[in-house]
Motif scaffolding. Structure first.
Motif, PDB file in Angstrom:
ATOM      1  N   TYR A  63       0.754  -1.227  -0.127  1.00  0.00           N
ATOM      2  CA  TYR A  63      -0.097  -0.032  -0.041  1.00  0.00           C
ATOM      3  C   TYR A  63       0.703   1.120   0.033  1.00  0.00           C
ATOM      4  CZ  TYR A  63      -3.296   3.633   1.462  1.00  0.00           C
ATOM      5  OH  TYR A  63      -3.986   4.705   1.581  1.00  0.00           O
ATOM      6  N   PHE A 109       2.122   1.595  -3.384  1.00  0.00           N
ATOM      7  CA  PHE A 109       0.935   1.816  -4.473  1.00  0.00           C
ATOM      8  C   PHE A 109       0.876   3.357  -4.396  1.00  0.00           C
ATOM      9  CE2 PHE A 109      -3.431   2.247  -5.503  1.00  0.00           C
ATOM     10  CZ  PHE A 109      -3.224   1.726  -6.753  1.00  0.00           C
ATOM     11  N   LYS A 110       0.732   3.992  -3.285  1.00  0.00           N
ATOM     12  CA  LYS A 110       0.440   5.442  -3.146  1.00  0.00           C
ATOM     13  C   LYS A 110       1.331   6.323  -3.886  1.00  0.00           C
ATOM     14  CE  LYS A 110       0.621   6.017   1.440  1.00  0.00           C
ATOM     15  NZ  LYS A 110       0.363   6.664   2.839  1.00  0.00           N
ATOM     16  N   ASN A 138       2.702   5.780 -10.442  1.00  0.00           N
ATOM     17  CA  ASN A 138       2.483   6.755 -11.474  1.00  0.00           C
ATOM     18  C   ASN A 138       2.075   6.024 -12.652  1.00  0.00           C
ATOM     19  OD1 ASN A 138       3.014   9.222  -9.878  1.00  0.00           O
ATOM     20  ND2 ASN A 138       5.382   8.456 -10.122  1.00  0.00           N
ATOM     21  N   LYS A 147      -3.903   0.063 -13.146  1.00  0.00           N
ATOM     22  CA  LYS A 147      -3.940   0.920 -11.833  1.00  0.00           C
ATOM     23  C   LYS A 147      -5.169   1.645 -11.392  1.00  0.00           C
ATOM     24  CE  LYS A 147      -2.003   5.121  -9.536  1.00  0.00           C
ATOM     25  NZ  LYS A 147      -1.454   6.272  -9.734  1.00  0.00           N
ATOM     26  N   GLU A 148      -5.757   1.829 -12.509  1.00  0.00           N
ATOM     27  CA  GLU A 148      -7.197   2.470 -12.586  1.00  0.00           C
ATOM     28  C   GLU A 148      -8.199   1.713 -11.623  1.00  0.00           C
ATOM     29  OE1 GLU A 148     -10.793   4.225 -15.442  1.00  0.00           O
ATOM     30  OE2 GLU A 148      -8.978   2.981 -16.338  1.00  0.00           O
ATOM     31  N   SER A 182      -6.942   1.181  -7.961  1.00  0.00           N
ATOM     32  CA  SER A 182      -7.334   2.488  -7.206  1.00  0.00           C
ATOM     33  C   SER A 182      -8.770   2.673  -6.462  1.00  0.00           C
ATOM     34  CB  SER A 182      -6.853   3.886  -7.953  1.00  0.00           C
ATOM     35  OG  SER A 182      -5.878   3.811  -8.456  1.00  0.00           O
ATOM     36  N   LYS A 183      -9.669   1.858  -7.124  1.00  0.00           N
ATOM     37  CA  LYS A 183     -11.148   1.727  -6.648  1.00  0.00           C
ATOM     38  C   LYS A 183     -11.438   0.541  -5.716  1.00  0.00           C
ATOM     39  CE  LYS A 183     -12.749   2.974 -11.478  1.00  0.00           C
ATOM     40  NZ  LYS A 183     -13.434   2.616 -12.597  1.00  0.00           N
ATOM     41  N   GLU A 184     -10.209  -0.122  -5.336  1.00  0.00           N
ATOM     42  CA  GLU A 184     -10.569  -1.011  -4.328  1.00  0.00           C
ATOM     43  C   GLU A 184     -10.191  -0.751  -2.962  1.00  0.00           C
ATOM     44  OE1 GLU A 184     -11.911  -4.413  -4.820  1.00  0.00           O
ATOM     45  OE2 GLU A 184     -12.086  -3.554  -6.879  1.00  0.00           O
ATOM     46  N   ASN A 185     -10.801  -1.290  -1.801  1.00  0.00           N
ATOM     47  CA  ASN A 185     -10.337  -0.863  -0.519  1.00  0.00           C
ATOM     48  C   ASN A 185      -9.112  -1.776  -0.187  1.00  0.00           C
ATOM     49  OD1 ASN A 185     -12.398   0.788   0.088  1.00  0.00           O
ATOM     50  ND2 ASN A 185     -13.992  -0.915   0.393  1.00  0.00           N
ATOM     51  N   PHE A 186      -7.980  -1.135  -0.170  1.00  0.00           N
ATOM     52  CA  PHE A 186      -6.722  -1.875  -0.010  1.00  0.00           C
ATOM     53  C   PHE A 186      -6.523  -2.601   1.035  1.00  0.00           C
ATOM     54  CE2 PHE A 186      -3.105  -2.126  -3.097  1.00  0.00           C
ATOM     55  CZ  PHE A 186      -2.102  -2.679  -2.145  1.00  0.00           C
TER      56      PHE A 186
END
Length: 385
Positions: free
Chosen positions: A82, A85-86, A89, A178-179, A182-186
């Protein structure tokens, strides 16, 4: 200086390392030598006590960045991924282990596939097993994994992960848009179930998975992986709690057809017809089949809602008495075993499967098999477990 084709989509590769001085240089060199050059590499030092950090920072390449994590959380900790991932790019992201390495054209194969298949949210290439000396063990994930098949339907893959039979996808072989990630609860806490949770979460969000029948990476088998054996009791406990949290994920499924498939053995499946009934169908099935505490709590919440309690009674004939009889009967099935003993027993069976498979099969079997081949000159055989 490396000449980078900026028209190529950027790929973010994320590698965490802890005392990996034996393998880290080989891992980074393999990334630097990729035929696909538009990538960035994020290296996270997981509180190493050897010279791994010095190795990682010895490279002078602007595509490489570094993170120092202050404490060690254990292998495969989702928190590490995580944090990396933050900072990603890329259009595509790839988590990677420090002891594995990419095949020279690995990224090229993965990116070309994703660009040619925009309907796929994530994909997996095949990986070849190697030993600590980077010598081939003459097997690949696609050939050796018992439940793996290139011909599975979306529904069959979903069913495997719903029942947690095993993780059929090679972690070292993946690539993700990545798109969609990004929508998932990591899940930043999981260790043992990080990848299983991630793949299943992506699938129930209706992201299609692709399979590429080409080797893109090398998956290393080495003695350090045997250290898990010495923590067997801890692993059992960890599996127990991670499994229950994993089952919370199942209640994100909102597709009626998926529920009909996954809970096809439920005694109530023929009466099931509306989306609002999904929590009940799932909870009753999971509690009846696995004794899931998570599912039991969902049933309690449903029966504590007066409107839902009446609805379940009228449509399914399911009442508070039904639930009491269900858990009482399940206690009787296991004689004098307490609920906690039964839960531990289920977890223990799962742990034996996972640990013996992951450790004994991956390490001892491959090394033994290679030794026999060398001694007897046997031809490679297909096999199943």
């Amino acid at each position: 200086m490396v000449s980078i084709n900026k028209k190529q989509p950027l790929v973010t590769i994320m590698v965490s390392y802890y005392n990996d001085n034996n393998f880290l240089k080989e891992n980074i060199d393999a990334i630097l030598n990729q035929t696909y050059e538009n990538w960035e590499l994020i290296l996270l030092n997981h509180a190493s006590t050897d010279n791994s950090r010095e190795i990682a920072r010895s490279y002078n390449d602007k595509r490489i960045s570094h993170i120092d994590y202050p404490v060690n959380l254990g292998a495969m900790s989702g928190e590490l991924y995580y944090q990396m991932f933050k900072r990603a790019n890329g259009k595509y992201v790839k988590f990677f282990s420090a002891d594995d390495k990419l095949k020279p054209n690995g990224l090229e194969i993965l990116v070309n596939y994703m660009e040619e298949h925009p309907e796929k949210g994530f994909a997996f290439g095949n990986v070849e097993y190697i030993d600590a000396r980077s010598q081939s063990l003459n097997d690949t994930w696609f050939d050796a994994r018992p439940l793996f098949s290139l011909n599975y339907s979306k529904e069959e893959i979903l069913d495997i992960y719903f029942n947690v039979k095993e993780s059929i996808f090679p972690f070292a072989g993946h690539i993700i848009r990545k798109e969609i990630l990004s929508k998932e609860n990591f899940n930043s806490v999981f260790i043992l179930y990080f990848d299983v949770y991630l793949w299943f979460s992506l699938m129930i969000s209706k992201n299609e998975v692709g399979l590429i029948n080409k080797i893109i990476a090398y998956y290393r088998i080495h003695d350090r992986q045997l250290t898990a054996v010495s923590k067997f009791d801890v692993t059992i406990i960890r599996l127990k709690y991670e499994m229950e949290y994993y089952r919370k994920l199942l209640f994100r499924i909102k597709d009626i057809d998926d529920i009909r498939l996954l809970c096809r053995d439920s005694k109530y499946i023929e009466q099931f017809s509306e989306e609002k009934e999904i929590p009940f169908i799932l909870a009753e099935y999971l509690f009846n089949k696995f004794g899931s505490i998570t599912a039991y709590n969902v049933l309690l919440d449903l029966l504590n809602d007066e409107g839902m309690m009446l609805y379940l009674r009228e449509k399914f004939g399911f009442t508070i008495g039904t639930l009491r009889a269900l858990y009482s009967r399940k206690e009787d099935e296991y004689s004098n075993e307490s609920w906690h003993e039964r839960t531990a027993k289920i977890c223990f069976k799962l742990s034996i499967f996972q640990i013996l498979y992951m450790i004994l099969i991956k390490i001892k079997f491959f090394l033994f098999r290679r030794s026999i081949k060398e001694l007897l000159g046997l031809r490679k055989r297909k096999y199943s477990l």
